[in-house]
Design a protein around this motif. Structure first.
Motif, PDB file in Angstrom:
ATOM      1  N   GLY A 169       1.353  -7.931  -2.886  1.00 36.95           N
ATOM      2  CA  GLY A 169      -0.073  -8.260  -2.725  1.00 36.95           C
ATOM      3  C   GLY A 169      -0.687  -6.966  -3.264  1.00 36.95           C
ATOM      4  O   GLY A 169      -0.492  -6.062  -3.879  1.00 36.95           O
ATOM      5  N   PRO A 170      -1.975  -7.061  -2.789  1.00 39.08           N
ATOM      6  CA  PRO A 170      -3.213  -5.978  -3.082  1.00 39.08           C
ATOM      7  C   PRO A 170      -2.478  -4.536  -2.751  1.00 39.08           C
ATOM      8  O   PRO A 170      -1.847  -4.503  -1.889  1.00 39.08           O
ATOM      9  N   VAL A 171      -2.795  -3.447  -3.505  1.00 39.11           N
ATOM     10  CA  VAL A 171      -2.206  -2.279  -3.340  1.00 39.11           C
ATOM     11  C   VAL A 171      -3.379  -1.265  -2.868  1.00 39.11           C
ATOM     12  O   VAL A 171      -4.474  -1.253  -3.278  1.00 39.11           O
ATOM     13  N   ALA A 172      -3.204  -0.660  -1.513  1.00 38.27           N
ATOM     14  CA  ALA A 172      -4.104   0.218  -0.941  1.00 38.27           C
ATOM     15  C   ALA A 172      -4.138   1.598  -1.815  1.00 38.27           C
ATOM     16  O   ALA A 172      -3.135   1.779  -2.336  1.00 38.27           O
ATOM     17  N   GLU A 173      -5.553   1.935  -1.990  1.00 41.89           N
ATOM     18  CA  GLU A 173      -5.667   3.257  -3.029  1.00 41.89           C
ATOM     19  C   GLU A 173      -6.308   4.242  -2.007  1.00 41.89           C
ATOM     20  O   GLU A 173      -6.726   4.081  -1.020  1.00 41.89           O
ATOM     21  N   GLY A 174      -6.528   5.211  -2.791  1.00 43.37           N
ATOM     22  CA  GLY A 174      -7.025   6.480  -2.276  1.00 43.37           C
ATOM     23  C   GLY A 174      -6.320   7.370  -1.400  1.00 43.37           C
ATOM     24  O   GLY A 174      -5.280   7.768  -1.852  1.00 43.37           O
ATOM     25  N   CYS A 175      -6.961   7.685  -0.428  1.00 44.62           N
ATOM     26  CA  CYS A 175      -6.096   8.541   0.498  1.00 44.62           C
ATOM     27  C   CYS A 175      -4.839   7.966   1.540  1.00 44.62           C
ATOM     28  O   CYS A 175      -5.125   7.760   2.654  1.00 44.62           O
ATOM     29  N   VAL A 176      -3.953   7.345   0.872  1.00 45.73           N
ATOM     30  CA  VAL A 176      -2.976   6.446   1.315  1.00 45.73           C
ATOM     31  C   VAL A 176      -1.650   6.997   0.762  1.00 45.73           C
ATOM     32  O   VAL A 176      -1.556   7.562  -0.244  1.00 45.73           O
ATOM     33  N   GLY A 213      -3.185  13.469   0.453  1.00 48.05           N
ATOM     34  CA  GLY A 213      -3.754  15.005   0.246  1.00 48.05           C
ATOM     35  C   GLY A 213      -4.052  15.243  -1.177  1.00 48.05           C
ATOM     36  O   GLY A 213      -4.045  16.801  -1.532  1.00 48.05           O
ATOM     37  N   MET A 214      -4.087  14.434  -2.155  1.00 50.87           N
ATOM     38  CA  MET A 214      -4.358  14.778  -3.356  1.00 50.87           C
ATOM     39  C   MET A 214      -5.870  15.038  -3.880  1.00 50.87           C
ATOM     40  O   MET A 214      -6.884  14.363  -3.172  1.00 50.87           O
ATOM     41  N   THR A 215      -5.980  15.913  -4.643  1.00 46.73           N
ATOM     42  CA  THR A 215      -7.362  16.170  -5.272  1.00 46.73           C
ATOM     43  C   THR A 215      -7.293  16.177  -6.837  1.00 46.73           C
ATOM     44  O   THR A 215      -6.047  16.405  -7.345  1.00 46.73           O
TER      45      THR A 215
END
Length: 346
Positions: free
Chosen positions: A161-168, A173-175
């Motif tokens: 299904g939909p994929v969670a994004e960002g700080c997951v 811990g990425m920048t």
């Protein structure tokens, strides 16, 4: 500490549209049939912001390898399993992403998971594929917080299904490009040799450079984000591409190469200390007697355009969906704010 999510919006939802090729249903890697994605997110602020992301093609295993190719734009990284992919053009495990010093524990856990499954029955050799980026600015990387149970949870929870994004997951811990970043994804539907195929991209964004949005330079100061010493142009980006187009390993390597090229659109610096990798796989198993013939090289241009566009959009999604995070040393990184960005773009 990490701020709570504030309903971040993806690039396309804000009217920032990359290219003119249609996306899949979720505008995500999971739009490619048979591909699932799962995350385990580890947050114990301010010390730990880390995790693992699992990309799980249906049925993949030592006895049912998928065609694959890999390309290193700059090889300062630990993408485990690449030499066998380069030699044989075959992917025989899910692709896992995590933090640099956790990559080796993750690989061991993946091998154990594979050996227990029907796809690994009787296997005496397994080539685990694990990519990594360094989250040491915002997480206690030396603690190696990702454990076997976290790997298994990501694999078992993977969905189409939909994929969670960002700080997951592996993006926690990425920048990137002066902002808080993380996981981002996008997809494209392409007409190829009289059939419609789907291409999906997932990025673990953690690289240096100066952000460009639709060709316009955007610095943190331009959008009211506190600036911080970026340090050397180091960092990494893992780009995973999946497609149901009938491609062989050589053609998938060409696709992986263009996935890394796509990072230049958003301002990647490809610095000395950056590990910029593209890995592309097809969902049609190697050696399948039935099915469409491999596409001729001179018909691949629509896929090349699609992967460039999808990578650009996936990185933007990783920046827009992230949340403000402070690490154990007091360093804070802020996501790309939507409203100031739209005002700047006019």
């Amino acid at each position: 500490m990490s701020s709570p999510p504030s309903a971040p919006r993806r690039a396309r939802e804000l009217g920032i549209v990359v290219g003119d090729v249609a996306t899949g249903r979720y505008n995500a890697l999971t739009d490619v049939p048979g591909v699932r994605v799962g995350h385990t997110t580890l947050v114990r602020p301010p010390r730990v912001h880390s995790g693992v992301t699992a990309i799980v093609p249906e049925g993949v295993g030592p006895g049912s390898a998928l065609p694959a190719g890999v390309f290193a734009g700059n090889g300062y990284g630990k993408l485990l399993g690449t030499t066998q992919i380069a030699e044989l053009g075959a992917l025989e495990t899910p692709v896992l992403l995590t933090s640099t010093l956790s990559a080796f524990r993750v690989a061991d856990a993946l091998v154990g998971w594979i050996l227990e499954r029907p796809e690994g029955a009787g296997a005496r050799s397994v080539n685990p594929v694990v990519g990594e980026c360094n989250d040491g600015l915002l997480s206690d990387i030396r603690s190696r917080p990702v454990r076997e149970e976290h790997v298994r949870a990501a694999l078992e929870s993977a969905s189409d299904g939909p994929v969670a994004e960002g700080c997951v997951g592996a993006g926690t811990g990425m920048t990137a490009l002066g902002f808080k970043a993380g996981i981002g994804t996008s997809s494209r539907r392409v007409r190829l040799a009289a059939r419609e195929v789907t291409l999906g991209v997932l990025v673990q964004a953690n690289f240096g450079g100066t952000l460009r949005v639709l060709g316009r330079t955007v610095t943190p100061a331009d959008v009211g984000v506190p600036t911080a010493d970026p340090g050397p142009q180091a960092g990494s980006c893992m780009v995973v591409v999946a497609t149901d187009a009938p491609l062989d390993a050589r053609q998938l390597t060409r696709l992986a190469r263009r996935a890394v090229f796509g990072l230049a659109r958003v301002g990647a610096a490809y610095g000395h200390g950056s590990g910029d990798y593209g890995l592309a796989f097809g969902t049609r198993p190697l050696g399948t007697p039935a099915g469409p013939a491999v596409v001729c090289d001179d018909l691949l241009d629509p896929l090349f355009v699609a992967v460039l566009d999808a990578v650009e959009e996936a990185v933007l999604n990783s920046l827009l969906t992230a949340t403000t995070t402070t690490g154990p040393g007091g360093d804070t990184r802020y996501p790309l704010p939507a409203e100031p960005l739209l005002a700047l773009l006019g």
